[in-house]
Design a protein around this motif. Structure first.
Motif, PDB file in Angstrom:
ATOM      1  N   GLN A  48      19.561  35.364  76.912  1.00 31.11           N
ATOM      2  CA  GLN A  48      20.401  35.320  76.457  1.00 31.11           C
ATOM      3  C   GLN A  48      20.488  35.466  74.413  1.00 31.11           C
ATOM      4  OE1 GLN A  48      20.033  31.089  77.558  1.00 31.11           O
ATOM      5  NE2 GLN A  48      22.231  31.692  78.372  1.00 31.11           N
ATOM      6  N   GLY A  49      19.353  35.507  74.604  1.00 27.38           N
ATOM      7  CA  GLY A  49      19.216  36.298  72.513  1.00 27.38           C
ATOM      8  C   GLY A  49      18.485  35.132  71.885  1.00 27.38           C
ATOM      9  N   ILE A  50      18.031  34.125  73.118  1.00 24.47           N
ATOM     10  CA  ILE A  50      17.626  33.033  71.995  1.00 24.47           C
ATOM     11  C   ILE A  50      16.363  32.317  72.907  1.00 24.47           C
ATOM     12  CG2 ILE A  50      17.325  30.955  71.400  1.00 24.47           C
ATOM     13  CD1 ILE A  50      20.724  31.122  69.877  1.00 24.47           C
ATOM     14  N   SER A  51      15.349  31.698  72.474  1.00 26.82           N
ATOM     15  CA  SER A  51      14.546  31.328  73.860  1.00 26.82           C
ATOM     16  C   SER A  51      14.151  29.991  73.267  1.00 26.82           C
ATOM     17  CB  SER A  51      12.722  32.160  72.954  1.00 26.82           C
ATOM     18  OG  SER A  51      12.921  33.463  72.633  1.00 26.82           O
ATOM     19  N   GLU A  52      14.054  29.535  75.101  1.00 24.18           N
ATOM     20  CA  GLU A  52      13.867  28.194  74.926  1.00 24.18           C
ATOM     21  C   GLU A  52      13.354  27.243  74.130  1.00 24.18           C
ATOM     22  OE1 GLU A  52      13.641  25.163  78.758  1.00 24.18           O
ATOM     23  OE2 GLU A  52      11.872  27.235  78.830  1.00 24.18           O
ATOM     24  N   VAL A  53      14.071  26.389  73.929  1.00 23.67           N
ATOM     25  CA  VAL A  53      14.025  25.043  72.830  1.00 23.67           C
ATOM     26  C   VAL A  53      13.073  23.648  73.691  1.00 23.67           C
ATOM     27  CG1 VAL A  53      15.334  23.497  71.210  1.00 23.67           C
ATOM     28  CG2 VAL A  53      15.697  26.076  70.856  1.00 23.67           C
ATOM     29  N   VAL A  54      12.643  23.167  72.865  1.00 24.78           N
ATOM     30  CA  VAL A  54      12.533  21.944  73.872  1.00 24.78           C
ATOM     31  C   VAL A  54      13.061  20.620  73.634  1.00 24.78           C
ATOM     32  CG1 VAL A  54      10.212  20.269  74.464  1.00 24.78           C
ATOM     33  CG2 VAL A  54       9.994  22.536  74.066  1.00 24.78           C
ATOM     34  N   TYR A  55      13.669  19.765  74.631  1.00 26.85           N
ATOM     35  CA  TYR A  55      14.616  18.848  73.862  1.00 26.85           C
ATOM     36  C   TYR A  55      13.365  17.126  74.617  1.00 26.85           C
ATOM     37  CZ  TYR A  55      17.585  14.675  74.379  1.00 26.85           C
ATOM     38  OH  TYR A  55      18.350  13.651  74.190  1.00 26.85           O
ATOM     39  N   GLY A  56      12.835  17.053  72.866  1.00 32.64           N
ATOM     40  CA  GLY A  56      11.553  15.672  72.615  1.00 32.64           C
ATOM     41  C   GLY A  56      12.082  14.660  73.279  1.00 32.64           C
ATOM     42  N   ALA A  57      12.693  14.298  73.107  1.00 31.10           N
ATOM     43  CA  ALA A  57      13.759  12.631  73.992  1.00 31.10           C
ATOM     44  C   ALA A  57      13.070  12.464  74.981  1.00 31.10           C
ATOM     45  CB  ALA A  57      15.501  12.192  73.235  1.00 31.10           C
ATOM     46  N   GLY A  58      12.381  11.529  75.307  1.00 26.85           N
ATOM     47  CA  GLY A  58      13.177  11.472  77.188  1.00 26.85           C
ATOM     48  C   GLY A  58      11.121  11.363  77.811  1.00 26.85           C
ATOM     49  N   LYS A  59      10.834  12.885  76.869  1.00 26.97           N
ATOM     50  CA  LYS A  59       9.575  12.722  77.375  1.00 26.97           C
ATOM     51  C   LYS A  59       8.271  13.052  76.496  1.00 26.97           C
ATOM     52  CE  LYS A  59      11.628  17.874  78.435  1.00 26.97           C
ATOM     53  NZ  LYS A  59      12.646  17.900  78.084  1.00 26.97           N
ATOM     54  N   THR A  60       7.260  12.545  77.472  1.00 23.36           N
ATOM     55  CA  THR A  60       5.634  11.682  76.862  1.00 23.36           C
ATOM     56  C   THR A  60       5.167  13.324  75.622  1.00 23.36           C
ATOM     57  OG1 THR A  60       4.298  13.236  78.461  1.00 23.36           O
ATOM     58  CG2 THR A  60       5.397  11.157  78.881  1.00 23.36           C
ATOM     59  N   SER A  61       4.522  12.737  74.882  1.00 22.33           N
ATOM     60  CA  SER A  61       4.149  13.469  74.344  1.00 22.33           C
ATOM     61  C   SER A  61       3.114  14.695  74.884  1.00 22.33           C
ATOM     62  CB  SER A  61       3.342  12.737  73.135  1.00 22.33           C
ATOM     63  OG  SER A  61       3.348  11.488  72.488  1.00 22.33           O
ATOM     64  N   GLU A  62       1.881  13.580  75.467  1.00 26.93           N
ATOM     65  CA  GLU A  62       1.457  15.115  76.426  1.00 26.93           C
ATOM     66  C   GLU A  62       2.370  16.278  77.233  1.00 26.93           C
ATOM     67  OE1 GLU A  62      -2.384  15.394  80.055  1.00 26.93           O
ATOM     68  OE2 GLU A  62      -0.423  13.328  79.891  1.00 26.93           O
ATOM     69  N   GLN A  63       2.984  15.533  77.167  1.00 23.85           N
ATOM     70  CA  GLN A  63       4.175  16.836  78.415  1.00 23.85           C
ATOM     71  C   GLN A  63       4.689  17.849  76.907  1.00 23.85           C
ATOM     72  OE1 GLN A  63       7.198  14.042  80.122  1.00 23.85           O
ATOM     73  NE2 GLN A  63       6.517  14.426  81.771  1.00 23.85           N
ATOM     74  N   ILE A  64       5.256  17.353  75.827  1.00 21.98           N
ATOM     75  CA  ILE A  64       5.722  18.154  74.957  1.00 21.98           C
ATOM     76  C   ILE A  64       4.263  19.441  74.542  1.00 21.98           C
ATOM     77  CG2 ILE A  64       6.792  18.220  72.127  1.00 21.98           C
ATOM     78  CD1 ILE A  64       8.394  15.445  72.978  1.00 21.98           C
ATOM     79  N   GLN A  65       3.185  18.061  74.044  1.00 21.45           N
ATOM     80  CA  GLN A  65       2.435  19.578  73.821  1.00 21.45           C
ATOM     81  C   GLN A  65       1.638  20.872  74.666  1.00 21.45           C
ATOM     82  OE1 GLN A  65      -1.069  16.409  73.616  1.00 21.45           O
ATOM     83  NE2 GLN A  65       0.377  15.181  72.208  1.00 21.45           N
ATOM     84  N   LYS A  66       2.058  20.555  76.058  1.00 26.76           N
ATOM     85  CA  LYS A  66       2.064  21.471  76.932  1.00 26.76           C
ATOM     86  C   LYS A  66       3.486  22.399  77.290  1.00 26.76           C
ATOM     87  CE  LYS A  66      -1.506  18.540  80.279  1.00 26.76           C
ATOM     88  NZ  LYS A  66      -1.391  17.935  81.074  1.00 26.76           N
TER      89      LYS A  66
END
Length: 256
Positions: A48-66
């Motif tokens: 698509q030309g743009i890499s995946e973006v992480v939606y932080g809301a609802g995720k734990t800090s550990e999930q976001i970090q991994k």
């Protein structure tokens, strides 16, 4: 890995800087990485030309970090994490390697892990707000657009209650390749801007206003019913979606 990263990888192989086996290993990670709690689309950038973006809301800090670490390990140079609170951002910062750039934009609730690329769009993205209260969502749009390789011009607090404030920025409005117009209350700003500009206008209704504003619903309906041509509308408070769409428009025809 997006198109630019893939091109860079192939050029490194051609120049002998990276071995063929290493390059094959990087490309073989398609189509996704399964972390158990998340499946990361590693080829979204190439597709698509743009890499995946992480939606932080609802995720734990550990999930976001991994998730962030896995995207970086897969070769993604810039990871955008949206709707991220300050506490989670602080924890994420401690897990990022020292040589990797990290910046947290508290107004936008966005973290950018990796370098923000140099602008390579065809023109400028103008982000305009009706009032100061719209700025957090405006910053989400602006930082998103910048992180995706766009030059951004901010034109804040130019609502229709004082039209002369907007007209003072006529050069910016008429010189844009795409405009993001954010407003709450009755959401009239998008129609006014679209009546001045010769480029696409992305309207963002914000949840700003008194009771009858219904947390952005009044502005949303007003923007959907705009009498001006060339207006598209994203969801209430969706600054990220507006910044992403603006980047796509600003890169149409840009050199690959």
């Amino acid at each position: 890995m997006d198109q630019r990263e893939t091109t860079r990888l192939l050029r490194q192989v051609a120049a002998g800087e990276i071995g063929v086996d290493h390059a094959v290993q990087l490309l073989r990670q398609a189509p996704f990485a399964d972390l158990g709690f998340a499946k990361l689309d590693l080829h979204r950038g190439l597709r698509q030309g743009i890499s995946e973006v992480v939606y932080g809301a609802g995720k734990t800090s550990e999930q976001i970090q991994k998730i962030t670490a896995a995207l970086l390990d897969a070769g993604q140079r810039t990871v955008l994490v949206t709707r991220l609170d300050a506490a989670a951002a602080g924890e994420l910062r401690t897990t990022v390697e020292p040589e990797v750039s990290f910046e947290y934009f508290s107004d936008a609730h966005i973290a950018v892990v990796g370098l923000i690329p140099e602008p390579d769009g065809i023109g400028r993205v103008v982000v305009a707000t009706g009032g100061t209260s719209d700025q957090p969502i405006a910053e989400e749009a602006a930082i998103t657009a910048q992180a995706l390789g766009n030059e951004v011009v901010r034109v804040y607090d130019v609502g229709v209650a004082g039209l002369h404030r907007l007209l003072a920025h006529t050069d910016d409005i008429m010189g844009a390749s795409v405009i993001i117009a954010l407003a709450g209350m009755e959401g009239a700003l998008a129609s006014v801007i679209a009546g001045l500009a010769d480029c696409p206008v992305i309207a963002v209704p914000t949840s700003v206003g008194y009771g009858a504003a219904y947390e952005g619903l009044a502005a949303l309906l007003s923007m959907l019913n705009s009498c001006a041509s060339g207006v598209s509308v994203v969801n209430i408070d969706n600054g990220y979606g507006a910044g992403y769409l603006a980047s796509m428009i600003n890169h149409v025809g840009a050199a690959k």
